[in-house]
Design a protein around this motif. Structure first.
Motif, PDB file in Angstrom:
ATOM      1  N   ASN A 103       0.815  -1.216   0.000  1.00 53.57           N
ATOM      2  CA  ASN A 103       0.000   0.000   0.000  1.00 53.57           C
ATOM      3  C   ASN A 103       0.854   1.276   0.000  1.00 53.57           C
ATOM      4  OD1 ASN A 103      -2.310  -1.726   0.262  1.00 53.57           O
ATOM      5  ND2 ASN A 103      -1.833  -1.890   2.438  1.00 53.57           N
ATOM      6  N   ARG A 104       1.539   1.502  -1.125  1.00 56.70           N
ATOM      7  CA  ARG A 104       2.434   2.652  -1.292  1.00 56.70           C
ATOM      8  C   ARG A 104       2.112   3.353  -2.610  1.00 56.70           C
ATOM      9  NH1 ARG A 104       7.965   2.957   0.220  1.00 56.70           N
ATOM     10  NH2 ARG A 104       7.359   1.499   1.860  1.00 56.70           N
ATOM     11  N   MET A 105       2.163   4.681  -2.611  1.00 62.65           N
ATOM     12  CA  MET A 105       2.075   5.448  -3.851  1.00 62.65           C
ATOM     13  C   MET A 105       3.152   6.520  -3.824  1.00 62.65           C
ATOM     14  SD  MET A 105      -1.248   8.014  -3.511  1.00 62.65           S
ATOM     15  CE  MET A 105      -2.456   6.729  -3.223  1.00 62.65           C
ATOM     16  N   TYR A 106       3.410   7.124  -4.986  1.00 63.51           N
ATOM     17  CA  TYR A 106       4.490   8.092  -5.122  1.00 63.51           C
ATOM     18  C   TYR A 106       3.939   9.436  -5.581  1.00 63.51           C
ATOM     19  CZ  TYR A 106       7.207   3.844  -4.780  1.00 63.51           C
ATOM     20  OH  TYR A 106       7.716   2.639  -4.333  1.00 63.51           O
ATOM     21  N   GLY A 107       4.336  10.517  -4.882  1.00 64.98           N
ATOM     22  CA  GLY A 107       3.893  11.856  -5.215  1.00 64.98           C
ATOM     23  C   GLY A 107       5.006  12.669  -5.843  1.00 64.98           C
ATOM     24  N   HIS A 108       4.674  13.422  -6.885  1.00 66.79           N
ATOM     25  CA  HIS A 108       5.659  14.210  -7.635  1.00 66.79           C
ATOM     26  C   HIS A 108       5.024  15.528  -8.029  1.00 66.79           C
ATOM     27  CE1 HIS A 108       7.581  15.174 -11.704  1.00 66.79           C
ATOM     28  NE2 HIS A 108       8.575  15.309 -10.844  1.00 66.79           N
ATOM     29  N   ALA A 109       5.689  16.645  -7.700  1.00 63.36           N
ATOM     30  CA  ALA A 109       5.208  17.969  -8.076  1.00 63.36           C
ATOM     31  C   ALA A 109       6.034  18.496  -9.241  1.00 63.36           C
ATOM     32  CB  ALA A 109       5.303  18.924  -6.896  1.00 63.36           C
ATOM     33  N   VAL A 110       5.355  19.044 -10.246  1.00 61.29           N
ATOM     34  CA  VAL A 110       6.065  19.570 -11.403  1.00 61.29           C
ATOM     35  C   VAL A 110       5.407  20.870 -11.847  1.00 61.29           C
ATOM     36  CG1 VAL A 110       4.701  18.085 -12.930  1.00 61.29           C
ATOM     37  CG2 VAL A 110       6.810  19.109 -13.780  1.00 61.29           C
ATOM     38  N   GLU A 111       6.235  21.883 -12.123  1.00 64.48           N
ATOM     39  CA  GLU A 111       5.755  23.157 -12.625  1.00 64.48           C
ATOM     40  C   GLU A 111       6.005  23.202 -14.124  1.00 64.48           C
ATOM     41  OE1 GLU A 111       6.539  26.692 -10.204  1.00 64.48           O
ATOM     42  OE2 GLU A 111       7.498  25.366  -8.746  1.00 64.48           O
ATOM     43  N   ALA A 112       4.953  23.392 -14.884  1.00 66.98           N
ATOM     44  CA  ALA A 112       5.070  23.402 -16.343  1.00 66.98           C
ATOM     45  C   ALA A 112       3.899  24.161 -16.936  1.00 66.98           C
ATOM     46  CB  ALA A 112       5.090  21.970 -16.884  1.00 66.98           C
ATOM     47  N   GLY A 113       4.144  24.894 -18.024  1.00 67.52           N
ATOM     48  CA  GLY A 113       3.073  25.604 -18.719  1.00 67.52           C
ATOM     49  C   GLY A 113       2.367  26.631 -17.866  1.00 67.52           C
ATOM     50  N   GLY A 114       3.067  27.193 -16.888  1.00 63.59           N
ATOM     51  CA  GLY A 114       2.465  28.192 -16.022  1.00 63.59           C
ATOM     52  C   GLY A 114       1.604  27.629 -14.914  1.00 63.59           C
ATOM     53  N   GLN A 119       1.287  15.119  -9.181  1.00 59.76           N
ATOM     54  CA  GLN A 119       1.146  13.805  -9.807  1.00 59.76           C
ATOM     55  C   GLN A 119       1.246  12.707  -8.749  1.00 59.76           C
ATOM     56  OE1 GLN A 119       4.283  13.674 -12.770  1.00 59.76           O
ATOM     57  NE2 GLN A 119       2.962  14.620 -14.322  1.00 59.76           N
ATOM     58  N   TYR A 120       0.467  11.655  -8.940  1.00 56.80           N
ATOM     59  CA  TYR A 120       0.488  10.497  -8.051  1.00 56.80           C
ATOM     60  C   TYR A 120       0.637   9.249  -8.918  1.00 56.80           C
ATOM     61  CZ  TYR A 120      -1.151  13.972  -4.751  1.00 56.80           C
ATOM     62  OH  TYR A 120      -1.252  15.105  -3.969  1.00 56.80           O
ATOM     63  N   TRP A 121       1.721   8.514  -8.660  1.00 51.65           N
ATOM     64  CA  TRP A 121       2.069   7.344  -9.454  1.00 51.65           C
ATOM     65  C   TRP A 121       1.859   6.087  -8.639  1.00 51.65           C
ATOM     66  CZ3 TRP A 121       3.643   7.695 -14.587  1.00 51.65           C
ATOM     67  CH2 TRP A 121       3.884   8.991 -15.046  1.00 51.65           C
ATOM     68  N   PHE A 122       1.298   5.046  -9.280  1.00 47.03           N
ATOM     69  CA  PHE A 122       0.934   3.800  -8.610  1.00 47.03           C
ATOM     70  C   PHE A 122       1.632   2.633  -9.303  1.00 47.03           C
ATOM     71  CE2 PHE A 122      -3.139   6.368  -9.046  1.00 47.03           C
ATOM     72  CZ  PHE A 122      -2.935   7.098  -7.880  1.00 47.03           C
ATOM     73  N   PHE A 123       2.308   1.799  -8.513  1.00 48.12           N
ATOM     74  CA  PHE A 123       2.946   0.603  -9.073  1.00 48.12           C
ATOM     75  C   PHE A 123       2.174  -0.641  -8.668  1.00 48.12           C
ATOM     76  CE2 PHE A 123       5.741  -3.090  -8.725  1.00 48.12           C
ATOM     77  CZ  PHE A 123       6.195  -3.172 -10.030  1.00 48.12           C
ATOM     78  N   TYR A 124       1.944  -1.528  -9.652  1.00 48.80           N
ATOM     79  CA  TYR A 124       1.280  -2.809  -9.413  1.00 48.80           C
ATOM     80  C   TYR A 124       2.198  -3.931  -9.897  1.00 48.80           C
ATOM     81  CZ  TYR A 124      -2.939   0.036  -8.849  1.00 48.80           C
ATOM     82  OH  TYR A 124      -3.855   0.969  -8.437  1.00 48.80           O
TER      83      TYR A 124
END
Length: 407
Positions: A103-114, A119-124
């Motif tokens: 029960n783990r997910m990965y969070g990623h913040a990205v600044e683009a296009g103003g 983002q939240y990424w899920f591995f199965y």
């Protein structure tokens, strides 16, 4: 601590799984740490070459953007495969031995296009979206949802679905009960595509069913950046499955940072669409019981609408078996479409169980709604909450089953 970590935590999605799901969103370390998995060079389109790492050497921290921990060069076609192929047994063993990976997910913040995107990424561990003749099955599975921020709050959500995506204004997104900051994601059976609402969803080529009936645990959020931890920037492939049917089948995926959306989240909007939704096939009329410690199924599909049911899937889960994911069994439906199955599947009289049943029919095979039977430790069915469509005919069908069996 990163500049946007608090926002990533505040808006962490909740996941609702399908009743028949067997694989859950876990740590990517399950794939590197799985005994027997091998990191190899790709040697041609379908062959594997040099063994780069396995066993105790193959861990997440062995991976990197340009070089492995032992100094070997990383190449774009490198892949981690599972030669053993008994995915269910391996997955159960991993979750039992390493509860910290569940029960783990990965969070990623990205600044683009103003805009700032969360983002939240899920591995199965495995994608068991089995359509027909093995199409849809592949080792490893990465999925993603993302939220666009405006004035400190989300204004748009985008959920990835196979090769496309679906978008909705934040005001129209279902939220986690009791927390208006967190979106709810309905995870499709087997394929793990992300949907805004439960139900039957027509995809660009086939279908998805995401009924949201499986109780889902809280998932731990791990925040990652473009290059930390080092494995996030590895450009290789998480699995050794090649696509069998172009345009329909999908191979094992690359990791999050290898996707264009990692740095260009606006690009996903170009693939966003409005998937077609329709009612799923009615839930099957079944009576599931314990019979001397084994599961017995009485069924009558003669009145189930649509093409005749070809198979019956039954997913068995016990809350008394900590960390053990549900298991699905598939049974052939005879031409008579009614009868009794003495399955041999154990149902321990000392344990609780929830058992979901669903049929498949047609070409391509389409799943029905699932129906739940619950068992208390005393050995009797505690609840039979059939889908609304089956309620009106249940009594008559059971009577017919008993009459048939008595002849």
């Amino acid at each position: 601590m990163g500049e946007h970590d608090d926002l990533l935590r505040r808006h962490q999605p909740g996941l609702k799984y399908d009743s028949m799901e067997q694989y859950f969103c876990d740590s990517a370390a399950e794939w590197t740490d799985n005994p027997g998995n091998e990191l190899r060079r790709a040697d041609g389109a379908h062959a594997l070459g040099e063994l780069l790492a396995s066993g105790a050497t193959l861990k997440l921290d062995h991976l990197g953007a340009t070089h492995y921990a032992d100094g070997k060069e990383v190449r774009d076609g490198d892949r981690i495969g599972d030669p053993a192929k008994n995915y269910r047994e391996q997955y159960v063993a991993l979750r039992a031995a390493h509860p910290e990976l569940r029960n783990r997910m990965y969070g990623h913040a990205v600044e683009a296009g103003g805009h700032l995107w969360l983002q939240y990424w899920f591995f199965y561990f495995y994608n068991d979206y089995n359509l027909a003749l093995g199409i849809g099955l592949h080792e490893g599975d990465w999925e993603m949802v993302q939220l666009r921020m405006h004035d400190g709050a989300p204004d748009l959500a985008v959920y990835a679905q196979h090769r496309q995506a679906e978008k909705r204004p934040w005001a129209q997104v279902t939220k986690v009960p009791g927390d208006p900051n967190r979106p709810m994601v309905y995870v499709a059976r087997g394929s793990h595509a992300s949907y805004f609402e439960p139900g039957f969803h027509q995809t660009e080529a086939w279908y998805d069913l995401a009924d949201g009936k499986r109780n889902s645990p809280r998932t731990t959020l791990e925040i990652v950046t473009d290059d930390e931890p080092a494995w996030i920037a590895w450009p290789g492939v998480w699995g050794d499955t090649r696509a069998k049917v172009g345009g329909i089948d999908q191979p094992s995926p690359k990791g999050p940072s290898a996707h264009a959306s990692w740095r260009n989240p606006d690009g996903v909007l170009a693939t966003a669409w409005e998937p077609q939704r329709k009612d799923a096939i009615d839930a099957p009329a079944v009576v599931i019981a314990r019979d001397r410690g084994r599961m017995r199924i009485d069924f009558d599909f003669t009145r189930q609408p649509g093409p005749p049911a070809a198979s019956l899937q039954v997913t068995v889960n016990s809350r008394d078996e900590a960390g053990v994911p549900p298991r699905t069994y598939t049974f052939h439906v005879p031409e008579t479409r009614r009868g009794t199955l003495a399955t041999g599947v154990p149902l321990d009289p000392a344990k609780h169980y929830d058992v979901y049943a669903s049929t498949t029919s047609g070409d391509p095979p389409i799943p029905s709604e699932s129906v739940l039977t619950e068992f208390d430790p005393v050995g009797r069915a505690a609840k039979l909450p059939f889908a609304e469509q089956a309620l009106g005919t249940f009594g008559r069908l059971v009577a017919r089953i008993r009459g048939h069996l008595g002849r």
